[in-house]
Every structure is written in structure tokens, then in C-alpha cells.
Design an enzyme around this catalytic site. Structure first.
Site, mmCIF file in Angstrom:
data_model
loop_
_atom_site.group_PDB
_atom_site.id
_atom_site.type_symbol
_atom_site.label_atom_id
_atom_site.label_comp_id
_atom_site.label_asym_id
_atom_site.label_seq_id
_atom_site.Cartn_x
_atom_site.Cartn_y
_atom_site.Cartn_z
ATOM 1 N N ARG A 1 1.875 12.921 17.369
ATOM 2 C CA ARG A 1 1.274 11.604 17.467
ATOM 3 C C ARG A 1 2.228 10.703 18.231
ATOM 4 O O ARG A 1 3.363 11.072 18.499
ATOM 5 C CB ARG A 1 0.969 11.035 16.083
ATOM 6 C CG ARG A 1 2.065 11.245 15.065
ATOM 7 C CD ARG A 1 1.686 10.672 13.724
ATOM 8 N NE ARG A 1 0.482 11.274 13.178
ATOM 9 C CZ ARG A 1 0.467 12.361 12.410
ATOM 10 N NH1 ARG A 1 1.584 12.953 12.117
ATOM 11 N NH2 ARG A 1 -0.647 12.830 11.939
ATOM 12 N N LYS B 1 -3.606 5.448 0.321
ATOM 13 C CA LYS B 1 -4.840 5.412 1.094
ATOM 14 C C LYS B 1 -5.986 6.058 0.341
ATOM 15 O O LYS B 1 -7.096 6.153 0.873
ATOM 16 C CB LYS B 1 -4.642 6.130 2.435
ATOM 17 C CG LYS B 1 -3.470 5.619 3.252
ATOM 18 C CD LYS B 1 -3.233 6.513 4.450
ATOM 19 C CE LYS B 1 -1.816 6.349 4.982
ATOM 20 N NZ LYS B 1 -1.485 7.357 6.003
ATOM 21 N N PRO C 1 -7.253 3.724 9.017
ATOM 22 C CA PRO C 1 -7.081 2.829 7.879
ATOM 23 C C PRO C 1 -5.820 3.217 7.115
ATOM 24 O O PRO C 1 -5.631 4.387 6.777
ATOM 25 C CB PRO C 1 -8.323 3.089 7.011
ATOM 26 C CG PRO C 1 -9.228 3.924 7.828
ATOM 27 C CD PRO C 1 -8.435 4.565 8.882
ATOM 28 N N GLU C 2 -4.959 2.257 6.884
ATOM 29 C CA GLU C 2 -3.769 2.494 6.077
ATOM 30 C C GLU C 2 -3.900 1.618 4.839
ATOM 31 O O GLU C 2 -4.971 1.071 4.580
ATOM 32 C CB GLU C 2 -2.513 2.198 6.906
ATOM 33 C CG GLU C 2 -2.504 3.059 8.179
ATOM 34 C CD GLU C 2 -1.262 2.893 9.041
ATOM 35 O OE1 GLU C 2 -0.202 2.529 8.499
ATOM 36 O OE2 GLU C 2 -1.355 3.130 10.252
#
Length: 306
Positions: free
Chosen positions: A289, A61, A2-3
Site C-alpha cells: 500500500r 473498526k 473507513p477507519e
DNA sequence: CTGACGTCCTGACAGC
DNA sequence: TGCTGTCAGGACGTCA
């Protein structure tokens, strides 16, 4: 993952139900989900039970619910967190970590279930203090109060997000242009600008035609501004697409959807053609990442020799 | 100050 | 069938 747009959907879904809600009970099924809680101030449940919630506020966030005690219930979704609004008695999955029992004067009784598979997220009760710049601390929708200018201590070091009216463009651009770090590292640094995660970083860099390792201090003012503009556009677009579910329904049903996957240009698109030039999108490891980019559109630029 | 890296964590999935 | 290894990454801490 979730951003900002996803967290905002959650915040907006919570707003009408938590505002003025009385907390009648707290159940913690997984103590590790309280990792951000400072026990020295008191037990998590004890600091919440019997309190009234005043609003749902978000910066980047981070999400927090100001309480009438002066504290705030801080929530971060981490990688897999969901805040689900349920009718009492609802059967939740085994991933349920924390449950709040709410009584709202208009909407009746609710359960707020915090579900989190990987426990990267969590809840905490934290003290609040005035935001350093004196402006409204976060976005609270239509709700206002004395807590407007207060920010939980553990969120104070987080920069404003690019959609925040009080976001300081000049400071961001100056800091971006003074670091040797790659621009993606800068975008993911929540102390510099908040709300951006791996997906939207890659999307914004593609839109701005920048390589993720382009050092910040090689950007012209114009290019730095362009990047900020593209970040805003990507976030705003995701927000608009998630906006169709901007109601309690969303939280009720599913806190996880809405990554607007149908409109991703590069994230997860490795092996597919770049929507702009047709070159095959590449995925590389960066900062532990994945970084997805078009090797044709997003080339490292040599700085002009000084 | 900077950047590189480790830590947390578990479901999904590939491969044998 | 059942096991093992790998992968996903947000925030933060450590260390050079």
C-alpha cells in the site's frame, strides 16, 4: 477506507435506531458479503429474524449489534462498506448486498441497507463471550446492558483502540518497543492496537516525525509515548470533524464521506510541500500500500549503539 | 515469533 | 468508441 472515526460515525448514527429494534426480515442479495459468517451455527437470516437488537457497539473498526438471543450481528465495512438507514421502499444502488427490516417501538419501520462495492466488508452472526480483560468490551455510547462485557468471538483477538478508556498504554508501548517491525506495520496490526488504517497511520507518523520503517525496538519510551499521543490526536481530531454529522442523518444520506481530506498533511499529498518544512512529500510502496511521508521530517533514525 | 507476500474484490481512470 | 491494464487497501491465511 473507513477507519475508527468513520466507523464511530456509523455506530453513533445507528445507536438510536437499532437499540430495542425488532428484526422483522432479512434479505441477502450477495452471499459473499457473509464471508465472516460461520454457517455451522445456523443460517444468517434465521439467527437474526424475530430477534431484538440491544445496542450498537464498536471496537476499532469492528461494529456489532448484540441480539436478545445472546449472539451479535457483527459488521465490518472493509474498504467500501456502508451501513445506510433508509425508509422502507427506498431505491438503493446495485451495490446493495444485505437488507435488514427493522421495527422500532418509537421510530417505526426502517431498512438497514448494507452497501459494499468491493465486498471486502461483510456481516456475520457470532457468539459472544466475556472480553479477556474483563472490562467493557467496546464503545456503545449511552446504552448499557448485560452484553457490556461480551465480545463476539471473531473480534476477540482485536486489541482495544487508543480512544478506549480500557486501552492499556503500558502494554502497547512495551509491545511496540519489543518488535523489530517498522512502526507503521505495528500501527496497522489490529492485534496490537485497533482502529488505525493507512490514512491515519501516515498522518500520525508525520505528526510524530517518524519514518514508517523505523523499527519499534529502536524507539525510546519517550518516542513511543509520543507516537501513541499523536495517534490519539489524529483520531480525536477526525472524530471531532466528523462529529458535525453525528446523527442519523449521516447514515441516512451517505455513509462514506468524512475522511477530513481538507486537513490531511501527508496522505495523498505526494508532490506537494510538507506543511511543516516545505519539503516535497513522497509516496512509497510499503506492505502493498502507499506510504506518504516527508523525507526531511521523517528520517530513519539510527539506534544508539548498545 | 517474524515478515513477506498472496487473496479477496470492482469501480474509476489512464492509455492506446 | 471500446478495450485492457492498473490502482485503491483491511483483514487474514500461508509459508519460509
Amino acid at each position: 477506507m473507513p477507519e475508527l472515526p468513520e466507523v464511530e460515525v456509523v455506530r453513533a448514527g445507528l445507536e438510536p435506531v437499532v437499540t430495542d429494534a425488532f428484526v422483522s426480515g432479512v434479505e441477502v442479495f450477495e452471499p459473499r458479503s457473509l464471508k465472516r459468517h460461520v454457517p455451522a451455527r445456523g443460517g444468517f437470516a434465521a439467527l437474526i429474524e424475530g430477534r431484538r437488537m440491544l445496542a450498537a457497539v464498536r471496537r476499532g473498526k469492528f461494529l456489532w449489534l448484540p441480539l436478545d438471543s445472546g449472539d451479535a450481528l457483527v459488521t465490518h465495512l472493509g474498504m467500501s462498506g456502508q451501513v445506510l438507514l433508509r425508509a422502507p421502499g427506498h431505491e438503493e444502488s446495485g451495490l446493495l448486498r444485505i437488507r435488514l427490516h427493522l421495527e422500532h417501538p418509537d421510530h417505526g419501520e426502517y431498512w438497514v441497507n448494507f452497501v459494499d462495492q468491493r465486498i471486502f466488508g461483510g456481516m456475520a452472526v457470532d457468539a459472544m463471550a466475556p472480553a479477556a480483560d474483563g472490562f467493557t468490551a467496546g464503545y456503545a455510547g449511552a446504552v448499557h446492558g448485560d452484553w457490556d462485557v461480551l465480545i463476539p468471538s471473531q473480534v476477540a483477538h482485536i486489541a482495544r483502540d487508543p480512544l478506549d478508556p480500557a486501552f492499556d498504554d503500558a502494554t502497547f508501548i512495551a509491545r511496540l518497543r519489543s518488535t523489530r517491525s517498522g512502526v507503521k506495520r505495528a500501527l496497522l496490526d489490529q492485534r496490537l492496537v485497533s482502529g488505525i488504517g493507512n490514512i491515519y497511520a501516515d498522518e500520525a507518523l508525520w505528526a510524530a516525525k517518524m519514518h514508517y520503517e523505523q523499527p519499534g525496538n529502536t524507539l525510546s519510551v519517550r518516542r513511543a509515548r509520543l507516537l501513541l499521543t499523536e495517534v490519539r490526536q489524529v483520531l480525536a481530531k477526525a472524530l471531532a470533524e466528523g462529529g458535525t454529522s453525528f446523527d442519523a442523518q449521516y447514515v441516512n444520506v451517505n455513509g462514506a464521506s468524512g475522511y477530513f481530506s481538507h486537513s490531511l498533511n501527508v496522505y495523498g499529498q505526494q508532490g506537494k510541500p510538507c506543511p511543516r518544512c516545505g519539503t516535497t512529500i513522497v509516496r512509497e510502496q510499503f506492505m502493498n500500500r502507499g506510504s506518504h511521508f516527508c523525507p526531511h521530517c521523517q528520517k530513519l533514525r539510527r539506534p544508539r549503539s548498545a
